[in-house]
Scaffold this motif. Structure first.
Motif, PDB file in Angstrom:
ATOM      1  N   LEU A  16       0.619  -1.357   0.073  1.00  0.00           N
ATOM      2  CA  LEU A  16       0.204  -0.132   0.336  1.00  0.00           C
ATOM      3  C   LEU A  16       0.545   1.240   0.515  1.00  0.00           C
ATOM      4  O   LEU A  16       0.631   2.201  -1.202  1.00  0.00           O
ATOM      5  N   VAL A  17       1.849   1.289   0.655  1.00  0.00           N
ATOM      6  CA  VAL A  17       2.502   2.077   0.677  1.00  0.00           C
ATOM      7  C   VAL A  17       3.218   2.557  -0.003  1.00  0.00           C
ATOM      8  O   VAL A  17       3.695   4.210  -1.133  1.00  0.00           O
ATOM      9  N   LEU A  18       4.061   1.817  -1.009  1.00  0.00           N
ATOM     10  CA  LEU A  18       4.603   1.566  -2.495  1.00  0.00           C
ATOM     11  C   LEU A  18       3.673   2.248  -3.267  1.00  0.00           C
ATOM     12  O   LEU A  18       4.176   2.530  -4.252  1.00  0.00           O
ATOM     13  N   ALA A  19       1.993   1.631  -3.352  1.00  0.00           N
ATOM     14  CA  ALA A  19       1.535   2.046  -4.285  1.00  0.00           C
ATOM     15  C   ALA A  19       1.207   3.490  -4.269  1.00  0.00           C
ATOM     16  O   ALA A  19       0.990   4.763  -5.151  1.00  0.00           O
ATOM     17  N   PHE A  20       1.187   3.270  -3.173  1.00  0.00           N
ATOM     18  CA  PHE A  20       0.394   5.350  -3.031  1.00  0.00           C
ATOM     19  C   PHE A  20       1.815   6.292  -3.351  1.00  0.00           C
ATOM     20  O   PHE A  20       1.086   7.037  -3.609  1.00  0.00           O
ATOM     21  N   GLN A  21       2.401   6.071  -3.221  1.00  0.00           N
ATOM     22  CA  GLN A  21       4.141   7.099  -3.424  1.00  0.00           C
ATOM     23  C   GLN A  21       4.282   6.700  -4.716  1.00  0.00           C
ATOM     24  O   GLN A  21       4.169   8.158  -5.392  1.00  0.00           O
ATOM     25  N   VAL A  22       3.772   5.909  -5.391  1.00  0.00           N
ATOM     26  CA  VAL A  22       4.261   5.745  -7.280  1.00  0.00           C
ATOM     27  C   VAL A  22       3.198   5.279  -7.812  1.00  0.00           C
ATOM     28  O   VAL A  22       3.573   5.330  -9.238  1.00  0.00           O
ATOM     29  N   ARG A  23       1.731   5.997  -7.209  1.00  0.00           N
ATOM     30  CA  ARG A  23       0.730   6.161  -7.761  1.00  0.00           C
ATOM     31  C   ARG A  23       0.686   7.039  -9.207  1.00  0.00           C
ATOM     32  O   ARG A  23      -0.147   7.189 -10.337  1.00  0.00           O
ATOM     33  N   GLU A  24       1.028   8.459  -9.053  1.00  0.00           N
ATOM     34  CA  GLU A  24       1.712  10.240  -9.866  1.00  0.00           C
ATOM     35  C   GLU A  24       1.911   8.795 -11.117  1.00  0.00           C
ATOM     36  O   GLU A  24       1.728  10.075 -11.120  1.00  0.00           O
ATOM     37  N   GLU A  25       2.619   8.194 -11.619  1.00  0.00           N
ATOM     38  CA  GLU A  25       4.186   8.043 -12.294  1.00  0.00           C
ATOM     39  C   GLU A  25       3.422   7.502 -13.011  1.00  0.00           C
ATOM     40  O   GLU A  25       3.023   6.496 -12.881  1.00  0.00           O
ATOM     41  N   GLN A  26       2.925   8.522 -14.857  1.00  0.00           N
ATOM     42  CA  GLN A  26       2.609   7.389 -15.162  1.00  0.00           C
ATOM     43  C   GLN A  26       2.812   6.499 -16.072  1.00  0.00           C
ATOM     44  O   GLN A  26       3.198   5.885 -16.991  1.00  0.00           O
ATOM     45  N   ARG A  27       4.122   7.610 -16.122  1.00  0.00           N
ATOM     46  CA  ARG A  27       5.647   6.200 -16.872  1.00  0.00           C
ATOM     47  C   ARG A  27       6.242   4.723 -15.782  1.00  0.00           C
ATOM     48  O   ARG A  27       5.879   4.931 -14.979  1.00  0.00           O
ATOM     49  N   THR A  28       6.873   4.124 -17.095  1.00  0.00           N
ATOM     50  CA  THR A  28       7.993   3.345 -16.665  1.00  0.00           C
ATOM     51  C   THR A  28       8.649   3.739 -15.463  1.00  0.00           C
ATOM     52  O   THR A  28       9.236   4.949 -16.069  1.00  0.00           O
ATOM     53  N   SER A  29       8.885   3.479 -14.111  1.00  0.00           N
ATOM     54  CA  SER A  29      10.115   4.200 -13.842  1.00  0.00           C
ATOM     55  C   SER A  29      10.813   3.233 -12.432  1.00  0.00           C
ATOM     56  O   SER A  29      10.572   2.212 -12.449  1.00  0.00           O
ATOM     57  N   LEU A  30      12.499   3.335 -12.405  1.00  0.00           N
ATOM     58  CA  LEU A  30      13.153   2.453 -11.512  1.00  0.00           C
ATOM     59  C   LEU A  30      11.808   2.939 -10.185  1.00  0.00           C
ATOM     60  O   LEU A  30      12.438   1.637  -9.652  1.00  0.00           O
ATOM     61  N   ARG A  31      11.438   3.653  -9.396  1.00  0.00           N
ATOM     62  CA  ARG A  31      10.597   3.682  -8.547  1.00  0.00           C
ATOM     63  C   ARG A  31      10.310   2.242  -8.779  1.00  0.00           C
ATOM     64  O   ARG A  31       9.940   1.575  -7.872  1.00  0.00           O
ATOM     65  N   LYS A  32       8.755   2.547  -9.365  1.00  0.00           N
ATOM     66  CA  LYS A  32       8.282   1.802 -10.459  1.00  0.00           C
ATOM     67  C   LYS A  32       8.668   0.227  -9.884  1.00  0.00           C
ATOM     68  O   LYS A  32       7.654  -0.771 -10.066  1.00  0.00           O
ATOM     69  N   ILE A  33       9.284   0.164 -10.977  1.00  0.00           N
ATOM     70  CA  ILE A  33       9.475  -1.307 -11.028  1.00  0.00           C
ATOM     71  C   ILE A  33      10.198  -2.256  -9.875  1.00  0.00           C
ATOM     72  O   ILE A  33      10.280  -2.928  -9.167  1.00  0.00           O
ATOM     73  N   LEU A  34      11.178  -0.989  -8.620  1.00  0.00           N
ATOM     74  CA  LEU A  34      11.610  -1.728  -7.486  1.00  0.00           C
ATOM     75  C   LEU A  34      10.745  -1.833  -6.946  1.00  0.00           C
ATOM     76  O   LEU A  34      10.805  -3.044  -6.248  1.00  0.00           O
TER      77      LEU A  34
END
Ligand code: GH3
Ligand code: MG
Ligand code: MG
Length: 763
Positions: A158-176
């Protein structure tokens, strides 16, 4: 007895891959759910939850299928579906929790517990679907650990999803984040598997709804879940793309609306053109100003309202701007429709470039600067006028200052001149005073003349001049002396030759004037001045000034000074004359004009001393008119005086300059003859006696006859050493002459003492 199973590691790896994929999809979908509203949101929440639940569930089942025991294993289908629902529900809770605007601790805690419980439920329901000939025992501690793990994984997810939810494109954070979540879910699953132990049972297995899963089944589950996940992610991507385009179009439309509103609100004419200069937009102000219809405008351009005189210049500049892409600016007149007036506008246009630097649009404005220009012209006019006024004032001031300076200089010059004049005057006045003092102490007029000549040279250094005096007989003018460069035609001339003497006042002859030139300045080129000198009404002569050959006339100052100078001389001479007269009156006898007895006594004393000092003789003649009483009685006292006067003149005439003739008293006379011996004195007495007898007098028309004289002669030193004795000796001789019959000369008897003295001198 417990049974041991083995794991197919390929399937374990596949389960982990699916878990990671599902995690990534979950993160991506969380963003989608967050970005959408209303129906879309619900769609993405449900779709996302299904895909995500399916992903987690398929990871779980492939994990289950990776485990094999030496017996036939099948699964109860309804139970499997229930476990799938549990996974979908857990996913829905997760997506809902992270797609909220904010996620507080409370939401996070509840979300984690619900989601973790869901996943754990899915796992253990899944386990319950197993149909094997064995009894399953669960290690309670490991079960608990697996549930706690599920909750922790959910919390992290939940914490991770909440943090990366705004990122539209694939990002390193999202992948990690996907890797973390995707690895953690299998850990929970295999912990749950570890909690279970199997013991063989001979109880019959209920296989009513059971299916056994073949390898193809596993592939089908994995492929279908991956396909669903891929589809939902592609959909999410497309939706994101379309939303972005829609948003862009909205922004563009909004921008256009704002621009038009703004353009209409601005109190300037706003226009735009295509890159090639075709007008495609005007704001309201343009239509108001030109009263043109909106439809007709797209081609016309600004030229429609431009002043004909400005057309060529503006067109040329506009074409240049379009050709070069440089900003366009100019001041032109645009016609206002309401009154047909042309008003000055500042017309500007700037190009808008795309990212490649190509001009895509021109934005232009026309700002009404008529009032500003008029004000500026007015101001400029005012400035010009003020400047002109200032310049004029400045010029005037400068002129005034120059005038003042000039006046000041003139004043200074005049002042200096005045000071010089005053100094000169003071000098001259001092000289005049000194001359006056000297003249005061002069005894005679002759003495005064020499002083006058000396001072004239000092007081009139620029002029020449002369002192010209009447002679004793007053029939000739003689030059007594001159100073400076003085040119005179003659040294002696007649009084009539001088105009000053003729007219009785100063006579100025101007330079070059020959009309009435005095004879004594004949041939003189310059100016001349003659001032008559008088003393007690008697003309003494002329004071003459001349300016040599100077072309200019005598100055006023020179004229004034000459006048004062002559006046001073006249006064002084008058004084001297008066003093001379007074003195003469005190020593002369008024009837005969001869010296009086007092003078005789003074003079005789001096003469006797001088004779004694020089060893010379001094003759004394004493004479008396014979019978003068009778004469008086006969002809009157006045006739007697007349005779006495003429006798005086006669004696004065017949004595030398050194001799002293005086009236001794009544009709007696004494003559002193310095340096005359007894014989010489006797001879002179004889001459006088004879001369007197020959005189004939006529008074008031009647003849008075002749007068004889008796004469006594004495001389120093023979007849005495002192005046008293000499006069006594002469008197005695005179008495003898009277006694002897009158009209004769008798020499005094020489006294014995005197004879001895003379004899002594001779030895
Ligand atoms: P003599 O000397 O020959 O003896 O006779 P005299 O008559 O001249 O002598 P006397 O002394 O007696 O008289 C002098 C006279 O001279 C008296 C007076 O009338 C006259 N006498 C003297 N002084 C003046 C004078 O000033 N004017 C006139 N007119 N007569 C004078
Ligand atoms: Mg007498
Ligand atoms: Mg007499």
């Amino acid at each position: 007895m417990p049974m041991t199973g083995t794991y197919d590691l390929r399937l374990v790896a596949l389960s982990v891959v699916i878990a990671i994929f599902a995690s990534y999809a979950a993160l991506d979908l969380a963003g989608r759910v967050t970005a959408t509203q209303g129906r879309s949101r619900r769609f993405w929440l449900l779709g996302g939850a299904t895909a995500m639940g399916l992903g987690i569930w398929s990871m779980h089942y492939i994990g289950m299928l990776a485990f094999s025991m030496p017996m036939k294993m099948s699964y109860d289908l309804p139970t499997v579906f229930i476990s799938l629902l549990a996974a979908v529900a857990a996913s829905a809770v997760a997506l809902f929790t992270v797609s909220r605007r904010r996620m507080g601790n409370w939401q996070l805690t509840v979300g984690s517990i619900v989601m973790g419980s869901g996943i754990a439920s899915m796992h253990y329901i899944g386990m319950a679907a197993m149909r094997v000939s064995a009894v399953i025992h669960y290690d309670a501690r490991l079960v608990s650990a697996s549930i706690v793990l599920a909750v922790i994984i959910s919390l992290v997810a939940l914490v991770l999803a909440f943090q990366v939810r705004e990122e539209q494109r694939t990002s390193l954070r999202k992948i990690l984040s996907a890797l973390v979540m995707g690895s953690a879910i299998p850990v929970m699953h295999y912990t749950g598997m570890w909690a279970a132990s199997f013991t063989h049972s001979d109880r019959p297995v209920n296989l009513t709804h059971a299916v056994s899963i073949s390898s193809i089944g596993i592939v089908a589950i994995a492929a279908s879940s991956l396909l669903v996940l891929t589809l939902i992610m592609v959909s999410s991507f497309l939706d994101r793309l379309l939303s972005a385009q829609r948003a862009l179009a909205d922004v563009a439309r909004e921008g256009e609306r704002y621009f038009r509103t703004l353009a209409d609100a601005i109190p300037q004419i706003i226009w735009t053109t295509s890159p090639d200069g075709r007008f495609d937009f005007y704001n309201k102000r343009w239509f108001d100003y030109t009263s043109r219809a909106a439809e007709a405008e797209n081609v016309a351009g600004l030229q429609a309202a431009l002043h004909p005189e400005d057309l060529a210049a503006s067109t040329q500049r506009w074409q240049h701007a379009i050709a070069t892409g440089a900003a366009y600016e100019g001041e032109y007149r645009l016609q206002r429709a309401v009154d047909g007036a042309y008003r000055w506008h500042l017309v500007r246009a700037v190009p808008v470039h795309d990212s490649a630097g190509k001009v895509v649009k021109w934005f232009g404005t026309c700002t009404d600067i008529e009032d500003q220009k008029r004000n500026q012209q007015h101001l400029e006019q005012e400035v010009r006028e003020r400047t002109a006024e200032l310049l004029e004032a400045n010029t005037r001031l400068t002129a005034e200052m120059q005038e003042r300076e000039r006046t000041q200089k003139e004043l200074d010059l005049q002042h200096a001149k005045l000071v010089a004049e005053l100094t000169e005057r003071s000098k001259l006045s001092t000289l005049l005073t000194r001359m006056g003092e000297l003249l005061q102490s002069c005894g005679t007029v002759q003495e005064a003349f020499s002083i006058v000549l000396g001072f004239a040279a000092k007081m009139f250094p620029d002029l020449g001049g002369a002192l010209i005096l009447l002679n004793a007989s007053r029939n000739l003018l003689e030059v007594a002396g001159s100073w400076g460069d003085c040119q005179l035609a003659a040294e002696v001339f007649e009084p009539n030759a001088c105009w000053a003497l003729r007219v009785g006042r100063p006579y100025l002859l101007e330079a070059g004037d020959r009309s009435a030139q005095c004879a004594h300045v004949q041939g003189l080129q310059g100016s001349s001045l003659c001032i008559p000198m008088q003393a007690q009404g008697d003309a003494l002569g002329v004071l003459h000034f001349q300016a040599g050959n100077r072309s200019h006339n005598l100055s006023e100052q020179e004229l004034t000074l000459a006048g004062t100078f002559a006046e001073q001389i006249g006064l002084s001479l008058a004084n001297i004359r008066l003093r001379e007269a007074l003195r003469s009156q005190s020593i002369r006898d008024s009837v005969t004009g001869l010296f009086n007895r007092r003078y005789l006594e003074e003079t005789m004393e001096r003469e006797v001393h001088r004779a004694a000092r020089t060893g010379q003789s001094l003759g004394v003649i004493m004479l008396d008119l014979d019978h003068f009483k009778r004469f008086n009685d006969t002809f009157g006292h006045e006739a007697g005086d007349f005779v006495l006067h003429n006798m005086g003149v006669f004696f004065a005439k017949h004595t030398r300059a050194d001799d002293i003739a005086c009236r001794y008293g009544g009709e007696e006379f004494v003559l002193i003859l310095p340096n005359a011996s007894v014989e010489a004195t006797q001879a002179r007495a004889e001459q006088l006696r004879v001369g007197a007898r020959e005189l004939s007098f006529t008074h008031r028309g009647s003849a008075l006859g002749t007068v004889t004289i008796s004469v006594g002669v004495a001389a120093f030193p023979v007849h005495g050493p002192s005046p008293k004795q000499l006069l006594a000796a002469a008197d005695t001789a005179l008495y003898e002459a009277k006694k002897g019959g009158r009209d004769r000369v008798v020499v005094a008897e020489a006294s014995q003492a005197a004879i001895s003295a003379v004899a002594g001198d001779n030895i």
